[in-house]
Design an enzyme around this catalytic site. Structure first.
Site, PDB file in Angstrom:
ATOM      1  N   VAL A  15       1.013  -1.531  -0.292  1.00 35.23           N
ATOM      2  CA  VAL A  15      -0.138   0.092   0.311  1.00 35.23           C
ATOM      3  C   VAL A  15       0.874   1.105  -0.357  1.00 35.23           C
ATOM      4  O   VAL A  15       0.772   1.814  -0.886  1.00 35.23           O
ATOM      5  CB  VAL A  15      -0.472  -0.409   1.380  1.00 35.23           C
ATOM      6  CG1 VAL A  15      -1.891   1.219   1.123  1.00 35.23           C
ATOM      7  CG2 VAL A  15      -1.494  -1.206   0.873  1.00 35.23           C
ATOM      8  N   VAL A 134     -11.187   0.359   5.788  1.00 34.02           N
ATOM      9  CA  VAL A 134     -13.174  -0.710   5.581  1.00 34.02           C
ATOM     10  C   VAL A 134     -13.138  -0.771   4.264  1.00 34.02           C
ATOM     11  O   VAL A 134     -12.775   0.575   2.815  1.00 34.02           O
ATOM     12  CB  VAL A 134     -14.066   0.158   5.754  1.00 34.02           C
ATOM     13  CG1 VAL A 134     -15.675  -0.792   5.457  1.00 34.02           C
ATOM     14  CG2 VAL A 134     -13.767   0.452   6.909  1.00 34.02           C
ATOM     15  N   LYS A 207     -13.599  -4.464  10.019  1.00 40.76           N
ATOM     16  CA  LYS A 207     -13.895  -3.512   9.023  1.00 40.76           C
ATOM     17  C   LYS A 207     -15.981  -2.979   9.717  1.00 40.76           C
ATOM     18  O   LYS A 207     -15.763  -1.660   9.598  1.00 40.76           O
ATOM     19  CB  LYS A 207     -14.339  -3.500   8.068  1.00 40.76           C
ATOM     20  CG  LYS A 207     -12.905  -4.141   7.228  1.00 40.76           C
ATOM     21  CD  LYS A 207     -12.542  -4.891   6.339  1.00 40.76           C
ATOM     22  CE  LYS A 207     -11.592  -5.132   5.968  1.00 40.76           C
ATOM     23  NZ  LYS A 207     -10.414  -5.927   4.648  1.00 40.76           N
TER      24      LYS A 207
END
EC number: 1.1.1.3
Length: 430
Positions: A15, A134, A207
């Site tokens: 990421v 999420v 989440k």
């Protein structure tokens, strides 16, 4: 054009690298939309000399992300390390203490400590943003916190883990069993070497906790989430679901009930024509139900460098443009502490699979167990006929309270002819 927004990045994994690449590739468009450029001025990761495929030579290197969060010349700290405690938590706390905005993709950290961190962000007067935590690239946090803010939420639910959705989709398409498909998912990089967080529902639970807090204005309460994974789902269950008009999906569901907010994660049989059933492979989807807007569905990729980096950069751009909102939609002191409903209060229909000895009287014993626990059976079917041998029996219950269904299944499990623990899957009208 305003002064640059300076970014410090803690963590240069998938990421982190994706975020750097996106910021560099779309630098001009980002600057135009934010009316100021965004620059990476500091980075921290485990190995300074590793070739990650992105250029961070312009940034100051820090071996310790906590020191970076506290001392770097930066307006925003990106926490992309992961984990609910340890260095990730220390990095976020250090950044907030230093008055720096925080953008994170860390659902575990927020699910465990989100309320305290939101309070710290408010005290510092800086945003704590987490769109990437999420459902990857799906902008569900912004949708709930801003676009749907005028609604009273009734329910929010969805497919929040691409690994599980891939496994269940592949089991359905190929007829293969869970462990075989899990090994394939690990080989393809969709599942970790230790898949527990995914297949046991923990990732979805993290989440769901965040969605619940935003949707219902509650403090995060991960401990209140009922979690059940997909390890017990078999190819036969998926085939039976198909014959009954359903597909099996691992869902996270948060809903307002007369007993309080119920948060639950478990496999569900959902109608084939419903909004969630058609979501396949590694895709995620979230469905919201509000009193004025009705039902709304968002679908997209829930993980990976591109989708997650897209969400991280969206948060960075909000900070750059001065668009801020309370972490969970309202100030921390306005979050409502209310009762958390137990899974025992859930009302629904149920699918139950049994392995029994094929002999006279078994169905009568099952019927007695149901009668004694006040559970109504909708259908029952024996697969095969082989006297004295083990055969499969599948039945469904009419909607009932889960506590009663659990008692019934426990009674059935103690029948002498039942040779394996029963498998139960909830049937949802979603």
């Amino acid at each position: 054009m305003g002064a640059p927004l300076r970014i410090a990045i803690a963590g240069l994994g998938t990421v982190g690298v994706g975020t750097v690449q996106l910021l560099q590739e779309h630098a001009e468009a980002i600057a135009v939309r934010c009316r100021r450029p965004v620059e990476v001025t500091a980075v921290s990761a485990r190995d300074r000399h590793r070739n990650r495929g992105c250029d961070v030579s312009m940034a100051t290197w820090y071996d310790d992300p906590v020191v970076m969060a506290r001392e770097a010349e930066a307006d925003v700290v990106l926490e992309l390390i992961g984990g609910s405690d340890g260095v990730a938590r220390a990095t976020v706390e250090a950044a907030l203490s230093a008055g720096r905005a925080v953008v994170t993709a860390n659902k575990a950290l927020l699910a465990e400590h989100g309320t305290d961190l939101a309070r710290a962000a408010e005290a510092a007067g800086v945003p704590l943003a987490y769109e990437a935590a999420v459902a990857g690239g799906i902008p569900i946090v912004k949708a709930l916190r801003e676009g749907l803010a005028g609604n009273r939420a009734r329910r929010v639910y969805g497919i929040l883990n691409g690994t599980c959705n891939y496994i269940l989709t592949t089991m359905e398409e190929t007829g293969r069993e869970f462990h075989d498909v899990l090994e394939e998912a690990q080989h393809l990089g969709y599942a970790e070497a230790d898949p527990s967080f995914d297949v046991d529902g923990i990732d979805t639970g993290h989440k769901l906790t965040l969605l619940t807090s935003i949707a219902f204005g509650r403090p995060v309460d991960f401990g209140a989430v009922f979690m059940e994974g997909i390890r017990h789902v078999t190819a036969m269950d998926i085939q039976q679901a198909d014959e009954l008009g359903y597909r099996i999906k691992l869902l996270g569901v948060a809903e307002e009930t007369e007993h309080g907010i119920l948060q639950r994660v478990h496999p569900c049989m959902v109608p084939k024509q419903g909004p969630i059933a058609s979501v396949d492979g590694v895709f995620n989807a979230v469905v919201t139900e509000g009193d004025y807007v009705g039902r709304a569905k968002l679908e997209g990729r829930g993980a990976g460098a591109g989708p997650t980096a897209s969400a991280v950069v969206a948060d960075i751009m909000d900070v750059a443009a001065g668009r801020t909102a309370p972490t969970f939609g309202v100030p921390v002191d306005r979050l409502e502490t209310g009762p958390a409903a137990s899974i025992d209060t859930h009302v629904g229909a149920y699918y139950v699979r049994l392995m029994v000895l094929d002999r006279p009287g078994v169905f009568a014993d099952i019927a007695t167990a149901l009668r004694d626990t006040q559970v109504s059976m909708e259908s029952i079917l024996q697969r095969g006929h082989n006297p004295g041998e083990v055969v499969q029996v599948v039945m469904t219950f009419h909607p009932t309270v889960e506590a009663a269904a659990t008692r019934a299944i426990d009674r059935i499990a103690h029948i002498d002819a039942v040779v394996e623990p029963p498998c139960m899957i909830r049937i949802e009208d979603l």
